[in-house]
Write a protein that holds these residues in place. Structure first.
Motif, PDB file in Angstrom:
ATOM      1  N   PHE A 243      47.916 -31.480 -60.433  1.00 23.12           N
ATOM      2  CA  PHE A 243      48.222 -30.847 -59.156  1.00 23.12           C
ATOM      3  C   PHE A 243      49.549 -30.110 -59.181  1.00 23.12           C
ATOM      4  CE2 PHE A 243      45.570 -34.407 -57.309  1.00 23.12           C
ATOM      5  CZ  PHE A 243      44.519 -33.565 -57.007  1.00 23.12           C
ATOM      6  N   HIS A 244      50.420 -30.521 -60.087  1.00 22.72           N
ATOM      7  CA  HIS A 244      51.778 -29.989 -60.046  1.00 22.72           C
ATOM      8  C   HIS A 244      51.787 -28.485 -60.273  1.00 22.72           C
ATOM      9  CE1 HIS A 244      56.073 -29.640 -60.830  1.00 22.72           C
ATOM     10  NE2 HIS A 244      56.177 -30.805 -60.219  1.00 22.72           N
ATOM     11  N   PRO A 245      52.613 -27.756 -59.501  1.00 24.16           N
ATOM     12  CA  PRO A 245      52.641 -26.291 -59.645  1.00 24.16           C
ATOM     13  C   PRO A 245      52.979 -25.845 -61.071  1.00 24.16           C
ATOM     14  CG  PRO A 245      54.219 -27.062 -57.958  1.00 24.16           C
ATOM     15  CD  PRO A 245      53.435 -28.247 -58.399  1.00 24.16           C
ATOM     16  N   LEU A 246      53.763 -26.658 -61.785  1.00 17.42           N
ATOM     17  CA  LEU A 246      54.132 -26.293 -63.152  1.00 17.42           C
ATOM     18  C   LEU A 246      52.912 -26.126 -64.038  1.00 17.42           C
ATOM     19  CD1 LEU A 246      57.208 -28.340 -64.323  1.00 17.42           C
ATOM     20  CD2 LEU A 246      56.806 -25.909 -64.603  1.00 17.42           C
ATOM     21  N   ALA A 247      51.884 -26.929 -63.769  1.00 15.36           N
ATOM     22  CA  ALA A 247      50.690 -26.864 -64.590  1.00 15.36           C
ATOM     23  C   ALA A 247      50.018 -25.503 -64.433  1.00 15.36           C
ATOM     24  CB  ALA A 247      49.722 -27.975 -64.201  1.00 15.36           C
ATOM     25  N   GLN A 248      50.106 -24.932 -63.224  1.00 18.19           N
ATOM     26  CA  GLN A 248      49.460 -23.645 -63.007  1.00 18.19           C
ATOM     27  C   GLN A 248      50.316 -22.475 -63.492  1.00 18.19           C
ATOM     28  OE1 GLN A 248      48.465 -26.083 -60.618  1.00 18.19           O
ATOM     29  NE2 GLN A 248      46.471 -25.899 -61.575  1.00 18.19           N
ATOM     30  N   THR A 249      51.614 -22.563 -63.269  1.00 18.41           N
ATOM     31  CA  THR A 249      52.441 -21.406 -63.571  1.00 18.41           C
ATOM     32  C   THR A 249      52.889 -21.347 -65.020  1.00 18.41           C
ATOM     33  OG1 THR A 249      54.308 -22.671 -62.780  1.00 18.41           O
ATOM     34  CG2 THR A 249      53.340 -21.118 -61.235  1.00 18.41           C
ATOM     35  N   GLY A 250      52.675 -22.430 -65.775  1.00 24.12           N
ATOM     36  CA  GLY A 250      52.953 -22.348 -67.190  1.00 24.12           C
ATOM     37  C   GLY A 250      54.394 -22.633 -67.543  1.00 24.12           C
ATOM     38  N   ARG A 251      54.740 -22.251 -68.754  1.00 22.32           N
ATOM     39  CA  ARG A 251      56.063 -22.440 -69.358  1.00 22.32           C
ATOM     40  C   ARG A 251      56.922 -23.511 -68.701  1.00 22.32           C
ATOM     41  NH1 ARG A 251      56.065 -21.611 -74.248  1.00 22.32           N
ATOM     42  NH2 ARG A 251      55.088 -19.669 -74.855  1.00 22.32           N
TER      43      ARG A 251
ATOM     44  N   VAL B 280      43.386 -22.043 -65.869  1.00 25.64           N
ATOM     45  CA  VAL B 280      44.664 -21.346 -65.747  1.00 25.64           C
ATOM     46  C   VAL B 280      44.692 -20.102 -66.640  1.00 25.64           C
ATOM     47  CG1 VAL B 280      46.010 -23.333 -65.030  1.00 25.64           C
ATOM     48  CG2 VAL B 280      45.705 -22.895 -67.462  1.00 25.64           C
ATOM     49  N   GLY B 281      43.518 -19.651 -67.044  1.00 26.29           N
ATOM     50  CA  GLY B 281      43.442 -18.397 -67.785  1.00 26.29           C
ATOM     51  C   GLY B 281      43.230 -18.575 -69.273  1.00 26.29           C
ATOM     52  N   ALA B 282      42.509 -17.624 -69.859  1.00 21.96           N
ATOM     53  CA  ALA B 282      42.288 -17.561 -71.300  1.00 21.96           C
ATOM     54  C   ALA B 282      41.684 -18.847 -71.866  1.00 21.96           C
ATOM     55  CB  ALA B 282      43.578 -17.214 -72.036  1.00 21.96           C
ATOM     56  N   GLY B 283      40.655 -19.352 -71.190  1.00 23.59           N
ATOM     57  CA  GLY B 283      39.960 -20.530 -71.700  1.00 23.59           C
ATOM     58  C   GLY B 283      40.788 -21.797 -71.647  1.00 23.59           C
ATOM     59  N   HIS B 284      41.845 -21.779 -70.890  1.00 25.57           N
ATOM     60  CA  HIS B 284      42.755 -22.908 -70.798  1.00 25.57           C
ATOM     61  C   HIS B 284      42.543 -23.575 -69.436  1.00 25.57           C
ATOM     62  CE1 HIS B 284      47.135 -24.223 -71.863  1.00 25.57           C
ATOM     63  NE2 HIS B 284      46.495 -25.196 -71.271  1.00 25.57           N
ATOM     64  N   ASP B 285      42.185 -24.855 -69.418  1.00 24.63           N
ATOM     65  CA  ASP B 285      42.121 -25.505 -68.120  1.00 24.63           C
ATOM     66  C   ASP B 285      42.840 -26.841 -68.158  1.00 24.63           C
ATOM     67  OD1 ASP B 285      40.127 -27.671 -68.753  1.00 24.63           O
ATOM     68  OD2 ASP B 285      38.897 -25.913 -69.194  1.00 24.63           O
ATOM     69  N   VAL B 286      43.301 -27.274 -66.999  1.00 24.74           N
ATOM     70  CA  VAL B 286      44.133 -28.455 -66.933  1.00 24.74           C
ATOM     71  C   VAL B 286      43.857 -29.193 -65.625  1.00 24.74           C
ATOM     72  CG1 VAL B 286      46.021 -27.047 -66.026  1.00 24.74           C
ATOM     73  CG2 VAL B 286      46.525 -29.266 -66.999  1.00 24.74           C
ATOM     74  N   ALA B 287      43.915 -30.521 -65.690  1.00 26.87           N
ATOM     75  CA  ALA B 287      43.689 -31.324 -64.494  1.00 26.87           C
ATOM     76  C   ALA B 287      45.020 -31.873 -64.020  1.00 26.87           C
ATOM     77  CB  ALA B 287      42.706 -32.463 -64.801  1.00 26.87           C
TER      78      ALA B 287
ATOM     79  N   ASP C 277      52.050 -23.784 -75.250  1.00 28.44           N
ATOM     80  CA  ASP C 277      52.226 -23.742 -73.811  1.00 28.44           C
ATOM     81  C   ASP C 277      51.422 -24.856 -73.151  1.00 28.44           C
ATOM     82  OD1 ASP C 277      52.751 -22.965 -71.252  1.00 28.44           O
ATOM     83  OD2 ASP C 277      51.307 -21.308 -71.248  1.00 28.44           O
ATOM     84  N   PRO C 278      51.726 -26.107 -73.491  1.00 26.51           N
ATOM     85  CA  PRO C 278      50.959 -27.204 -72.899  1.00 26.51           C
ATOM     86  C   PRO C 278      51.250 -27.289 -71.410  1.00 26.51           C
ATOM     87  CG  PRO C 278      52.813 -28.083 -74.116  1.00 26.51           C
ATOM     88  CD  PRO C 278      52.810 -26.605 -74.343  1.00 26.51           C
ATOM     89  N   ARG C 279      50.208 -27.540 -70.598  1.00 23.24           N
ATOM     90  CA  ARG C 279      50.397 -27.531 -69.154  1.00 23.24           C
ATOM     91  C   ARG C 279      50.431 -28.935 -68.570  1.00 23.24           C
ATOM     92  NH1 ARG C 279      49.227 -22.467 -66.951  1.00 23.24           N
ATOM     93  NH2 ARG C 279      49.869 -20.942 -68.484  1.00 23.24           N
ATOM     94  N   HIS C 280      49.656 -29.840 -69.130  1.00 27.18           N
ATOM     95  CA  HIS C 280      49.598 -31.170 -68.530  1.00 27.18           C
ATOM     96  C   HIS C 280      50.808 -32.001 -68.984  1.00 27.18           C
ATOM     97  CE1 HIS C 280      48.062 -35.071 -67.258  1.00 27.18           C
ATOM     98  NE2 HIS C 280      47.176 -34.414 -66.538  1.00 27.18           N
ATOM     99  N   PRO C 281      51.420 -32.740 -68.052  1.00 26.22           N
ATOM    100  CA  PRO C 281      52.598 -33.550 -68.429  1.00 26.22           C
ATOM    101  C   PRO C 281      52.304 -34.517 -69.576  1.00 26.22           C
ATOM    102  CG  PRO C 281      52.221 -33.635 -66.054  1.00 26.22           C
ATOM    103  CD  PRO C 281      51.100 -32.848 -66.623  1.00 26.22           C
TER     104      PRO C 281
END
Lengths: 335, 336
Positions: free
Chosen positions: B324-332, B315-322, B251-255
């Motif tokens: 701004f895009h909403p996708l990074a926060q909401t996941g999947r 963004v939860g469970a020891g996962h953080d990301v830098a 579930d990578p969050r950063h583009p």
């Protein structure tokens, strides 16, 4: 489709001279009896560990070395005994992209001069025509035309490799040897260069010998794959056959050693084969099969007799006694 | 991951390193923070020039100064700030409490000393053992990293070893004084896949046996997937994403992480018709970042990315990301 490149029993031995009189006391058998065909418009991947002779093989096929033995036929012409002046004329059909884009571009020449040099050497184009052609080539490989007067150090690694590719394309060759063209590049840039090579192949009908140690990249770009070990091709097969059902234990080990970019798979990767020891010296290869010192499935016969390179299944060649009914009772099932 | 011990053996906060060159300042590391617990393996991934090596070398003052200058931050080794200690203390830490494996085994061993001397040097310096005791310890170490005939090979010189063997000697030197933290800077990049598999197996084995914290720098996501507990992705001198290994790959969050995972072909599974690419080039770090370093290559770029530099957000469970895009926060990834 016909074979554009035919290589038979290619041998390239480098002499070892020692002692006061520099007598030849041995030879590094960098390439020792390699045979393959490359069909027109196809990509043959050549993989192996460093020191297995894959780069030497690529260079020998283009006669950048004076080969020790064997025959090479490119585009219907035997080139193994051609003189240097005759070879020069052949160079228009066969070109090379080198590994290190930093070292293979002259730092004192502009990009335009580098790409235009083959045209200057081999054609009678006027200066204006040549400059026009250079610009076309730069477009083809995705370099900005405005950069024609810049020097190599002003470019990034990926762009430098594009310059090297444009230079190789200058004379409309049919056959290009790509010697680890992506090894010196970053992952995100590697994909750009590989895509460029594929596009050019589709557009210009090029034939590639793609040398690499990156098995996953070779799987992507090659139609057929040859695996080299210690100067010999141990397995040669169409891509899917080789990756799905490798016949030679070395290929198996090599594939299983590639780390999977997926933690779920990495955990359950069953039976990762970790080879023990190092590659023996090509100056002093072991008796029998070259791989017998590290092979997990070694048999007695392997230490005595060098296995023959045979067609085990249609189009799938391997050099291993395991697929030899004479020595292995189960050969029929595994093949 | 060991759950019992939650103390951080190494904690880095807001580290920034700048090189003063004739062509201007290069901001190689920009407020990087991370921590490692005992027995944990932190993978650090990034392209060349993303600041991975410079970060690690800043930790124990291995960068020549000038041109390098650590502008800010703290490096806490068991609570002690390594950026403030005396040079003498730092010498005790290097090789003693923090072991370092360098990238290139061909050039990081001294060619004019035999490997026995090179392994014994840190042992005698840091542990104060006699020559004979140090020799015994060196034999033990070489056996630990799987060099056959260890005792006889102590008197061999580096050129008598192959690449894989030399890297094992490097590992033996790094392990010599039972360091609390082992920093491995691309230890397998110069090696072949079959030798890499051997080294990975040794490291896995040693981690279980010795329980040290390991920071493993690499650009090979495949290697990280196999051995790391947590992964930190660096780009343009910053940490852009940090997560335990499974969420990072699933579930990578950063583009950038997403794109990176897509560009690498695999040796199994379906073969893509065309490779995904990240267009463009990595950024040149001429000034302190004021906007997202990935904005020029990002498929999801929007106005805010050009104006502000995103901070790492949980963004939860020891996962953080830098990002701004909403996708990074909401996941999947839905759109990407």
């Amino acid at each position: 489709m016909t074979a554009l490149v035919k290589v038979r029993d290619l041998r390239m031995h480098f002499p070892i001279n020692s002692g006061l009189l520099r007598r030849q006391t041995g030879a590094v058998k960098a390439v020792d009896g390699v045979s393959f065909d490359i069909l027109e418009g196809e990509t043959l991947g050549l993989v192996g560990e460093s020191g297995c002779g894959k780069s030497t093989c690529g260079r020998a096929v283009l006669r950048l070395y004076d080969i020790t033995g064997g025959t090479i036929e490119i585009d219907g012409r035997a080139i193994e005994h051609l003189s240097q002046s005759d070879l020069r004329q052949m160079r228009t059909t066969m070109q090379m992209v080198f590994q290190d884009p930093q070292a293979s571009l002259n730092p004192r020449m502009t990009v335009g001069a580098i790409i235009g040099e083959p045209l200057l050497e081999h054609t009678n184009l006027s200066r204006a025509e040549r400059e026009e052609q250079v610009q076309v080539l730069m477009d083809q490989v995705g370099l900005n035309r405005a950069f024609v007067n810049r020097y190599p150090h002003e470019f990034s690694g990926g762009q430098r490799q594009r310059i090297g590719i444009a230079r190789a394309l200058a004379l409309n060759p049919k056959f290009i040897v790509c010697d680890e063209p992506i090894a010196a590049l970053d992952v995100s840039i590697q994909a750009q260069v590989v895509n460029l090579l594929e596009e050019l192949q589709d557009r210009l009908g090029l034939t590639y010998l793609f040398i690499s140690h990156d098995l996953s990249m070779v799987r992507h770009i090659a139609d057929r794959v040859a695996v080299m070990y210690l100067g010999k091709v141990v397995e040669l097969a169409p891509r899917d056959a080789l990756y799905d059902a490798p016949l030679h234990p070395y290929t198996e080990a090599l594939l299983s050693a590639v780390p999977e970019p997926d933690p779920a798979l990495a955990g359950q990767k069953k039976g990762r084969i970790v080879l023990q020891g190092d590659v023996p010296s090509p100056a002093n290869p072991p008796e029998g099969c070259n791989f017998c010192t590290r092979c997990p499935r070694v048999m007695d016969v392997c230490r005595r007799i060098d296995p023959e390179f045979r067609e085990v299944a249609p189009g799938h060649w391997a050099a291993c006694h395991l697929h030899d009914a004479e020595y292995n009772a189960n050969a029929g099932q595994t093949a | 991951m060991p759950d019992g011990d939650t103390r951080n053996v190494l904690e880095v906060n807001d580290l920034s390193t700048v090189f003063q060159t004739r062509g201007g300042a290069v901001h190689a590391v920009n407020s990087v923070s991370f921590h490692v617990k005992p027995g944990e393996l932190l993978g650090v991934v990034g392209e060349s020039g993303s600041g991975k090596s410079v970060t690690m070398m800043s930790l124990i003052g291995l960068l020549p100064s000038p041109p390098a200058e650590v502008r800010s931050g703290e490096v806490l080794l068991d609570g002690e700030d390594l950026l403030k200690v005396s040079p003498e203390r730092l010498r005790d830490v290097r090789g003693g409490e923090i072991g370092f494996i360098f990238q290139d085994p061909m050039t990081s061993l001294n060619p004019v000393f035999n490997v026995g001397f090179q392994i014994m040097e840190p042992i005698r310096r840091h542990m104060g053992l006699s020559k004979a005791q140090a020799r015994e310890r060196a034999v033990e170490l070489l056996e630990l990293v799987g060099i056959p005939g260890a005792r006889a090979r102590l008197t061999d010189y580096p050129h008598q070893f192959s690449g894989g063997m030399r890297q094992r000697v490097m590992i033996a030197i790094a392990l010599a004084c039972d360091p609390k933290v082992l920093i491995a800077d691309e230890p397998t990049t110069a090696l072949d896949v079959t030798i890499q598999a051997q080294i990975l197996e040794i490291v896995d084995d040693l981690r279980a046996k010795l329980g040290m914290a390991i920071v493993w720098i690499t650009h090979d996501l495949g290697v990280v997937a196999g051995i790391a507990d947590r992964v930190m992705v660096m780009y343009g001198g910053q940490v852009v994403e940090h997560a335990p290994v499974h969420p990072l790959f699933n579930d990578p969050r950063h583009p950038y992480t997403r794109a990176l995972l897509k560009t690498i072909p695999s040796v199994s599974g379906a073969r893509a018709k065309k490779l995904q690419v990240i267009e463009g080039q990595p950024p040149i770090l001429g000034a302190a970042p004021v906007a997202c370093p990935f904005r020029d290559r990002c498929p999801l770029v929007f106005d805010r990315c050009h104006q502000q530099n995103p901070l790492r957000e949980d963004v939860g469970a020891g996962h953080d990301v830098a990002c701004f895009h909403p996708l990074a926060q909401t996941g999947r990834e839905a759109v990407a």
